[in-house]
Design an enzyme around this catalytic site. Sequence first.
Site, PDB file in Angstrom:
ATOM      1  N   HIS A 179       1.158  30.278  17.496  1.00 51.18           N
ATOM      2  CA  HIS A 179       0.058  29.373  17.149  1.00 51.18           C
ATOM      3  C   HIS A 179      -0.785  29.928  16.003  1.00 51.18           C
ATOM      4  CE1 HIS A 179       0.707  26.736  20.611  1.00 51.18           C
ATOM      5  NE2 HIS A 179       0.920  27.830  21.326  1.00 51.18           N
ATOM      6  N   LYS A 185      -2.516  22.685  25.352  1.00 54.47           N
ATOM      7  CA  LYS A 185      -2.198  22.131  24.037  1.00 54.47           C
ATOM      8  C   LYS A 185      -1.301  20.909  24.112  1.00 54.47           C
ATOM      9  CE  LYS A 185      -2.824  26.633  21.854  1.00 54.47           C
ATOM     10  NZ  LYS A 185      -3.252  27.328  23.079  1.00 54.47           N
ATOM     11  N   ARG A 241       2.056  29.750  33.514  1.00 52.46           N
ATOM     12  CA  ARG A 241       1.116  30.451  32.643  1.00 52.46           C
ATOM     13  C   ARG A 241       0.013  31.079  33.481  1.00 52.46           C
ATOM     14  NH1 ARG A 241       0.262  25.073  29.364  1.00 52.46           N
ATOM     15  NH2 ARG A 241       1.388  24.319  31.175  1.00 52.46           N
ATOM     16  N   SER A 266      -1.303  30.852  27.006  1.00 54.90           N
ATOM     17  CA  SER A 266      -1.213  30.417  25.605  1.00 54.90           C
ATOM     18  C   SER A 266      -2.580  30.531  24.949  1.00 54.90           C
ATOM     19  CB  SER A 266      -0.731  28.976  25.550  1.00 54.90           C
ATOM     20  OG  SER A 266      -0.660  28.522  24.223  1.00 54.90           O
ATOM     21  N   SER A 270       1.692  34.494  20.867  1.00 52.49           N
ATOM     22  CA  SER A 270       1.223  34.665  19.494  1.00 52.49           C
ATOM     23  C   SER A 270       0.349  35.909  19.347  1.00 52.49           C
ATOM     24  CB  SER A 270       0.403  33.442  19.054  1.00 52.49           C
ATOM     25  OG  SER A 270       0.987  32.235  19.468  1.00 52.49           O
ATOM     26  N   CYS A 299      30.764  28.108  23.181  1.00 51.73           N
ATOM     27  CA  CYS A 299      29.656  27.239  22.735  1.00 51.73           C
ATOM     28  C   CYS A 299      28.768  27.951  21.717  1.00 51.73           C
ATOM     29  CB  CYS A 299      28.809  26.804  23.924  1.00 51.73           C
ATOM     30  SG  CYS A 299      29.612  25.729  25.116  1.00 51.73           S
TER      31      CYS A 299
END
Length: 477
Positions: free
Chosen positions: A50, A250, A311, A338, A342, A403
């Site tokens: 972020h 968010k 979270r 969150s 970041s 794959c």
Amino acid sequence: MTYDIAIIGAGVTGAMTARAVSKFNLKVALLEKANDVAMGSSKANSGIVHAGFDAEPGSLMAEMNVKGCSMMKETCEKLHVPYKNNGSLVIAFSDEEVDHLNELYERGVKNGVPDMRIISKKELKEMEPNISDAAMAALYAPTAGIVCPYELTIAAAECAVTNGVEFIRNCEVKGISTGKDELTLDTTQGEIKAKYIINAAGVYADEIAKMAGDDTIKIVARRGEYFLLDRSVGNTVNHTIFQCPTKMGKGILVAQTVDGNLLLGPTSEDVDDKSDLGTTWEGLNKVKSIATKSVPQVSARDAITSFTGLRAHSLAHEFIVEQSKKNPRLINAAGIESPGLSSAPAIAQRIAGIVEKLIPDVQVKSDYDDSRKEPVRFRHMTDEQRAELIKKNPAYGRIICRCETVTEGEILDAIHAPAGARDVDGVKRRTRAGMGRCQGGFCGTKVVSILAKELGVDIDEITKFGGNSKIVIGKTK
């Protein structure tokens, strides 16, 4: 087992912190109650770096977010972790939401987020042709990016172990007692003593703090459900697409992953059960409904899997990264929700600074290396590079996962790496074997056989993710 520092929790915060403090001439242990690193929030989140416009100005969360975002590119380069600076867009569907964009912009300016701007519908459609026609404007933050959260965690743990940190898995802390010069941890791996504890236990950080005499922290598990779509639709969007945030987070995003898939989610629901990782029809239907409001073209028919993450939401909605006021031998890294991913590089740096002040005679090792050896990624190599590699080691010429084009050599590397894989999901997170369209339907048995052989155990001892998650439970003949 006696250490200068015991870090509890091998998620991204704990692993990055272990890497940061491994530069000191200290004896450090990284304790994880699960069978591998990145087994909690760090294995099941959006992977978004972020920009930092959402956090409250003046908060530690805002400071760590903006600083961590600026550090992420270099951190990933040193650790050889895929990172993409793709930028983010918060879209508005009404005049009221346009006003909210302006508020976010002003907040971002106060937080020091560079180069943001409000863009018109015309420019938005030029940047994202598949965005909804109902979108009126967007906040563009070019410094935002994407990273693989579990790859970053694994890489940081490998770096820490290479620099001398001892990784102790299946080590659940059941109690902590405080002595004059050290703390004693009662764990499932026996008694562990440490002069200082760094509490990076995610949704359980409040419980660890309470064991050490600090009852000031309260963590609520905030549950989020996701869809992961096939790589064939990964180029539907170029940026990370958000809607205007709410008090619950968010919101549901549409974003590429660094591996080229498309991610939709998460929902946001506070739950009492800190182990609740089940998906629900209601939750996934909500993801689908809100994601298609942003990008009508996305479809759950392209999903290859769905999953849920938790979270660590602090009731104060703020990072707690400090020496405990109740127990000076406890350093808390709690409430890292969150934008915790970041912020991880900055949080780790902050904790290393606290350690340096607490232990006055601490010195930096002369041979400290904050990088890690680049892993082989056969799928990204040219034919010439592949041929040269196979000449050196024929194991790289045997494709196990079709794959994702993962070779036996890569799986062997994952098992024998510092803090290496011990189960099927550990191999999956390190190599992507089993992450493709068939989700391990073809390669799974081969991965199990390789694990059993390399670990020197019977095949019925191999698990999916540790504990009782056995793959083979008996013989038919």
